[in-house]
Scaffold this motif. Structure first.
Motif, PDB file in Angstrom:
ATOM      1  N   GLU A  16     -17.228 -18.425  29.378  1.00 24.91           N
ATOM      2  CA  GLU A  16     -17.131 -19.584  30.266  1.00 24.91           C
ATOM      3  C   GLU A  16     -18.488 -20.244  30.509  1.00 24.91           C
ATOM      4  O   GLU A  16     -18.566 -21.257  31.199  1.00 24.91           O
ATOM      5  N   TYR A  17     -19.541 -19.704  29.951  1.00 25.08           N
ATOM      6  CA  TYR A  17     -20.896 -20.194  30.186  1.00 25.08           C
ATOM      7  C   TYR A  17     -21.742 -19.870  28.962  1.00 25.08           C
ATOM      8  O   TYR A  17     -21.325 -19.114  28.070  1.00 25.08           O
ATOM      9  N   THR A  18     -22.939 -20.424  28.900  1.00 25.48           N
ATOM     10  CA  THR A  18     -23.898 -20.095  27.841  1.00 25.48           C
ATOM     11  C   THR A  18     -25.265 -19.882  28.471  1.00 25.48           C
ATOM     12  O   THR A  18     -25.500 -20.244  29.633  1.00 25.48           O
ATOM     13  N   TYR A  19     -26.165 -19.303  27.701  1.00 27.30           N
ATOM     14  CA  TYR A  19     -27.516 -19.042  28.176  1.00 27.30           C
ATOM     15  C   TYR A  19     -28.481 -20.132  27.717  1.00 27.30           C
ATOM     16  O   TYR A  19     -28.261 -20.815  26.711  1.00 27.30           O
ATOM     17  N   LEU A  20     -29.568 -20.263  28.481  1.00 23.32           N
ATOM     18  CA  LEU A  20     -30.672 -21.175  28.141  1.00 23.32           C
ATOM     19  C   LEU A  20     -30.246 -22.646  28.107  1.00 23.32           C
ATOM     20  O   LEU A  20     -30.863 -23.451  27.417  1.00 23.32           O
ATOM     21  N   ASN A  21     -29.200 -22.970  28.851  1.00 23.45           N
ATOM     22  CA  ASN A  21     -28.733 -24.359  28.899  1.00 23.45           C
ATOM     23  C   ASN A  21     -28.616 -24.868  30.336  1.00 23.45           C
ATOM     24  O   ASN A  21     -27.796 -25.742  30.629  1.00 23.45           O
ATOM     25  N   LYS A  22     -29.427 -24.298  31.232  1.00 27.25           N
ATOM     26  CA  LYS A  22     -29.458 -24.720  32.636  1.00 27.25           C
ATOM     27  C   LYS A  22     -28.086 -24.577  33.295  1.00 27.25           C
ATOM     28  O   LYS A  22     -27.634 -25.466  34.021  1.00 27.25           O
ATOM     29  N   GLU A  23     -27.435 -23.446  33.042  1.00 29.43           N
ATOM     30  CA  GLU A  23     -26.133 -23.170  33.645  1.00 29.43           C
ATOM     31  C   GLU A  23     -26.263 -22.103  34.728  1.00 29.43           C
ATOM     32  O   GLU A  23     -27.121 -21.214  34.649  1.00 29.43           O
ATOM     33  N   SER A  24     -25.402 -22.177  35.721  1.00 34.68           N
ATOM     34  CA  SER A  24     -25.397 -21.203  36.802  1.00 34.68           C
ATOM     35  C   SER A  24     -23.983 -21.051  37.353  1.00 34.68           C
ATOM     36  O   SER A  24     -23.089 -21.843  37.034  1.00 34.68           O
ATOM     37  N   MET A  25     -23.804 -20.031  38.199  1.00 39.12           N
ATOM     38  CA  MET A  25     -22.487 -19.746  38.769  1.00 39.12           C
ATOM     39  C   MET A  25     -22.656 -19.214  40.181  1.00 39.12           C
ATOM     40  O   MET A  25     -23.599 -18.479  40.474  1.00 39.12           O
ATOM     41  N   MET A  26     -21.734 -19.598  41.066  1.00 40.02           N
ATOM     42  CA  MET A  26     -21.692 -19.061  42.423  1.00 40.02           C
ATOM     43  C   MET A  26     -20.289 -18.525  42.672  1.00 40.02           C
ATOM     44  O   MET A  26     -19.310 -19.059  42.136  1.00 40.02           O
ATOM     45  N   THR A  27     -20.193 -17.474  43.490  1.00 40.71           N
ATOM     46  CA  THR A  27     -18.912 -16.804  43.718  1.00 40.71           C
ATOM     47  C   THR A  27     -18.566 -16.764  45.199  1.00 40.71           C
ATOM     48  O   THR A  27     -19.393 -16.359  46.022  1.00 40.71           O
ATOM     49  N   LEU A  28     -17.357 -17.183  45.521  1.00 42.89           N
ATOM     50  CA  LEU A  28     -16.847 -17.092  46.880  1.00 42.89           C
ATOM     51  C   LEU A  28     -15.780 -16.008  46.913  1.00 42.89           C
ATOM     52  O   LEU A  28     -14.785 -16.085  46.195  1.00 42.89           O
ATOM     53  N   THR A  29     -15.994 -14.994  47.761  1.00 40.24           N
ATOM     54  CA  THR A  29     -15.049 -13.891  47.903  1.00 40.24           C
ATOM     55  C   THR A  29     -14.475 -13.915  49.304  1.00 40.24           C
ATOM     56  O   THR A  29     -15.204 -13.780  50.288  1.00 40.24           O
ATOM     57  N   VAL A  47      -3.401 -19.724  49.585  1.00 40.39           N
ATOM     58  CA  VAL A  47      -2.791 -19.565  48.270  1.00 40.39           C
ATOM     59  C   VAL A  47      -3.829 -19.283  47.205  1.00 40.39           C
ATOM     60  O   VAL A  47      -3.693 -19.659  46.062  1.00 40.39           O
ATOM     61  N   GLY A  48      -4.876 -18.578  47.610  1.00 36.15           N
ATOM     62  CA  GLY A  48      -5.804 -18.108  46.599  1.00 36.15           C
ATOM     63  C   GLY A  48      -7.083 -18.892  46.543  1.00 36.15           C
ATOM     64  O   GLY A  48      -7.520 -19.296  45.477  1.00 36.15           O
ATOM     65  N   LEU A  49      -7.717 -19.102  47.696  1.00 36.17           N
ATOM     66  CA  LEU A  49      -9.023 -19.759  47.756  1.00 36.17           C
ATOM     67  C   LEU A  49      -8.995 -21.181  47.244  1.00 36.17           C
ATOM     68  O   LEU A  49      -9.924 -21.653  46.611  1.00 36.17           O
ATOM     69  N   GLY A  50      -7.909 -21.880  47.483  1.00 34.58           N
ATOM     70  CA  GLY A  50      -7.880 -23.298  47.170  1.00 34.58           C
ATOM     71  C   GLY A  50      -7.441 -23.614  45.773  1.00 34.58           C
ATOM     72  O   GLY A  50      -8.221 -23.563  44.841  1.00 34.58           O
ATOM     73  N   ASP A  67     -10.235 -19.725  39.620  1.00 33.03           N
ATOM     74  CA  ASP A  67      -9.616 -18.885  40.652  1.00 33.03           C
ATOM     75  C   ASP A  67      -8.886 -17.723  40.000  1.00 33.03           C
ATOM     76  O   ASP A  67      -8.220 -17.902  38.973  1.00 33.03           O
ATOM     77  N   GLU A  68      -8.972 -16.553  40.601  1.00 34.03           N
ATOM     78  CA  GLU A  68      -8.243 -15.377  40.123  1.00 34.03           C
ATOM     79  C   GLU A  68      -7.074 -15.097  41.054  1.00 34.03           C
ATOM     80  O   GLU A  68      -7.212 -15.155  42.280  1.00 34.03           O
ATOM     81  N   HIS A  69      -5.907 -14.756  40.467  1.00 33.61           N
ATOM     82  CA  HIS A  69      -4.698 -14.494  41.248  1.00 33.61           C
ATOM     83  C   HIS A  69      -3.985 -13.254  40.733  1.00 33.61           C
ATOM     84  O   HIS A  69      -3.936 -13.014  39.519  1.00 33.61           O
ATOM     85  N   ALA A  70      -3.430 -12.501  41.660  1.00 36.05           N
ATOM     86  CA  ALA A  70      -2.670 -11.313  41.289  1.00 36.05           C
ATOM     87  C   ALA A  70      -1.267 -11.704  40.830  1.00 36.05           C
ATOM     88  O   ALA A  70      -0.683 -12.676  41.318  1.00 36.05           O
ATOM     89  N   GLY A 102      -9.526 -12.423  47.338  1.00 35.19           N
ATOM     90  CA  GLY A 102      -9.539 -13.253  46.136  1.00 35.19           C
ATOM     91  C   GLY A 102     -10.935 -13.734  45.817  1.00 35.19           C
ATOM     92  O   GLY A 102     -11.860 -13.627  46.629  1.00 35.19           O
ATOM     93  N   LYS A 103     -11.101 -14.262  44.614  1.00 39.39           N
ATOM     94  CA  LYS A 103     -12.406 -14.763  44.196  1.00 39.39           C
ATOM     95  C   LYS A 103     -12.271 -16.152  43.581  1.00 39.39           C
ATOM     96  O   LYS A 103     -11.301 -16.438  42.888  1.00 39.39           O
ATOM     97  N   ARG A 104     -13.260 -16.972  43.868  1.00 37.95           N
ATOM     98  CA  ARG A 104     -13.360 -18.296  43.256  1.00 37.95           C
ATOM     99  C   ARG A 104     -14.765 -18.437  42.694  1.00 37.95           C
ATOM    100  O   ARG A 104     -15.752 -18.133  43.374  1.00 37.95           O
ATOM    101  N   TYR A 105     -14.841 -18.885  41.448  1.00 37.90           N
ATOM    102  CA  TYR A 105     -16.117 -19.036  40.765  1.00 37.90           C
ATOM    103  C   TYR A 105     -16.417 -20.522  40.556  1.00 37.90           C
ATOM    104  O   TYR A 105     -15.572 -21.271  40.053  1.00 37.90           O
ATOM    105  N   PHE A 106     -17.629 -20.929  40.927  1.00 34.47           N
ATOM    106  CA  PHE A 106     -18.079 -22.305  40.746  1.00 34.47           C
ATOM    107  C   PHE A 106     -19.124 -22.319  39.632  1.00 34.47           C
ATOM    108  O   PHE A 106     -20.145 -21.626  39.721  1.00 34.47           O
ATOM    109  N   PHE A 107     -18.903 -23.120  38.607  1.00 32.00           N
ATOM    110  CA  PHE A 107     -19.822 -23.191  37.478  1.00 32.00           C
ATOM    111  C   PHE A 107     -20.567 -24.524  37.495  1.00 32.00           C
ATOM    112  O   PHE A 107     -19.971 -25.587  37.702  1.00 32.00           O
ATOM    113  N   PHE A 108     -21.873 -24.445  37.242  1.00 28.03           N
ATOM    114  CA  PHE A 108     -22.726 -25.621  37.250  1.00 28.03           C
ATOM    115  C   PHE A 108     -23.475 -25.730  35.923  1.00 28.03           C
ATOM    116  O   PHE A 108     -23.829 -24.720  35.311  1.00 28.03           O
TER     117      PHE A 108
END
Length: 283
Positions: free
Chosen positions: A132-145, A13-16, A165-168, A149-155
């Protein structure tokens, strides 16, 4: 069979998605005044409504505060379980080795997807994820495809605090035909209508959102046009501390350069002396 059921729960149902259930249906309808015209919109609530059921994250084992390495290890486990049916249907030999390589590549691709939001701009700024994020604040993102579908993890500070999660959308799609029907389905699932939030570019919100929360998670239904919707899950503890976790604020592109502002101040005539009420002395 167990692995297949786990995969279905986490990905089909869309990567969880959040495991949400409710028996109450609540859809808000616009009220009308005596003249028949729509009444003035009520004031926007200060807080999103609390859901009737807990917002559970998937796959099982994922939790707010996990590091990038911990999330990668969890995705490895999820992928291992997803490949079990294919391994059972594959004979040892060349095809088995190819399957091993395919699985290893999926695991590696997830780790390579990491983007750190440091000093330099990234291509993500040109996507709907901007804000969804800012720069120079120790932020990162990982993407599961996976599975289209795609799921984005933000740290932030290497701690998981947001998942998107993105859904059609469209006729026959499980999320609904359009954004309105998707939000109504969510209201049914959560047990009450959500809070409608209009766009506010100054706060990094460029589209309409409808949100809810439970004791641990903030859920946002994000409008993405006619054919797509995004579901965002955010850790409430981190969300309440974002100002302190993001000491470096975004630069206002429309702001006057400090050097220019200083030069303008220098060119301005000195201020006039303050008025006085004392009568002039007679000669």
């Amino acid at each position: 069979m167990k692995a297949k059921r786990l995969l279905g729960a986490a990905l089909a149902v869309g990567l969880g998605l959040a495991a949400i259930t409710s028996t109450t249906v609540a859809a808000a309808q616009p009220k009308r005044g005596k003249s028949g015209a729509p009444a003035a919109a009520p004031a926007r609530p200060a807080e999103p409504p609390v859901t009737k059921k807990t917002i559970a994250l998937t796959p099982p084992g994922i939790a707010w505060g996990m590091s990038t390495k911990q999330v990668a290890a969890l995705i490895d486990k999820m992928l291992d379980e997803a490949y079990v049916p294919r391994y059972k249907a594959t004979s040892p030999g060349v095809k088995m080795k190819a399957l091993d390589a395919e699985l290893a590549e999926e695991k590696s691709a997830f780790r390579r997807s990491r983007i750190d939001f440091g000093k330099l701009p990234t291509g993500i700024d040109a996507t709907p994820l901007k804000g969804e994020y800012t720069y120079l604040n120790k932020e990162s993102m990982m993407t599961l495809t996976r599975d289209g579908g795609k799921r984005y993890f933000f740290f932030i500070q290497d701690k998981l605090w947001k998942i998107i999660d993105e859904h059609a959308l469209g006729d026959g799609k499980p999320r609904g035909k359009d954004y309105q029907s998707a939000v109504i389905k969510l209201a049914t699932a959560f047990g009450l209508p959500g809070r409608v939030t209009p766009p506010d570019p100054e706060k990094g919100r460029y589209v309409t959102e409808v949100d809810w929360k439970d004791a641990a998670t903030h859920f946002r239904a994000i409008e993405r046009g006619e054919g797509e919707i995004a579901f965002a899950y955010e850790d409430l503890v981190t969300l309440s501390s974002l100002d302190s976790l993001r000491p470096n604020k975004p630069v206002d592109a429309n702001a006057i350069d400090p050097a220019v502002a200083s030069a303008v101040r220098k060119d301005e005539p000195p201020p006039a002396p303050p008025p006085t009420d004392k009568p002039a002395k007679k000669k």
